[in-house]
Design an enzyme around this catalytic site. Sequence first.
Site, short mmCIF file in Angstrom:
data_model
loop_
_atom_site.label_atom_id
_atom_site.label_comp_id
_atom_site.label_asym_id
_atom_site.label_seq_id
_atom_site.Cartn_x
_atom_site.Cartn_y
_atom_site.Cartn_z
N TYR A 40 -2.35 -1.28 10.87
CA TYR A 40 -2.46 -1.54 9.43
C TYR A 40 -1.26 -0.95 8.70
CZ TYR A 40 -3.93 -1.20 4.59
OH TYR A 40 -3.96 -1.27 3.23
N SER A 93 0.86 -1.19 0.00
CA SER A 93 0.00 0.00 0.00
C SER A 93 0.89 1.23 0.00
CB SER A 93 -0.90 0.00 1.25
OG SER A 93 -1.53 1.24 1.43
#
Length: 258
Positions: free
Chosen positions: A152, A139
Amino acid sequence: MTKRVTLITGASSGIGAELARIFALNGANTVLVARREDRLKQLADEIAAAGHPRPAILACDLSAPGACDKIEASLKVMDAEVDTVVNNAGYGLFGEAVELDRAQQLAMVDLNVCVLTDLTLRFADSLVRHRGGILNVASIASFLPGPRMAVYYATKAYVLSFTEAMRGELGPKGVRVTALCPGTVPTEFQGVAGFKPGLDSAVLNLSAAAVARAGYRGLMSNKRLVLPGVGVRMIPFMLRFAPRSLVLASVARVQQKR
């Protein structure tokens, strides 16, 4: 005769489903893994109806103990050897880490980090034998600290670091290893994480299909890193010139608005 397959996790929706489509479009025999069997069957039917190799499906909760053992055993029953691993499964949670459920956050680490690592290492010999590939979905969060999504962001930093290291180890043995680092993508992820995309997300927004196409092309071209979209590509460049304290404060402000 042993069949060579592409293993794709988190394949029932979003980027994972689009990756399944594009690998099948290019003739790959795929094995799709996700919890929701009905979604997997629907996707397999769609791919087969389009004239592409019908995927094998494996309904499996990757967060359950022994999930990776189950995948390996199922592949042996299929007489299949993995030549490409696509680690897409993962989720996030939005909120203060000290206030979110600790067990859920640890489960996130297990899925985003431990399962990805297990599948990468478990099939490494097969990947080397077939001179295959690894596509790990990281990401843009991999490059940033993430207040209000602390765990996360940290898991995605691990994914990027681990992927680059595996490229260093397996690349000389003929294995393509690529990290795919998208920005915000309109999928079920936001609903699971518990936040609504804002203006920052709109700037970095790219469809799941576009992200999947970029990831596939990057893997086939043996790119170290794929940053799909102009906005996403700008972020790592700009981070070179920004003090870490400023980056932290900026991310915190953006997350607070969510």
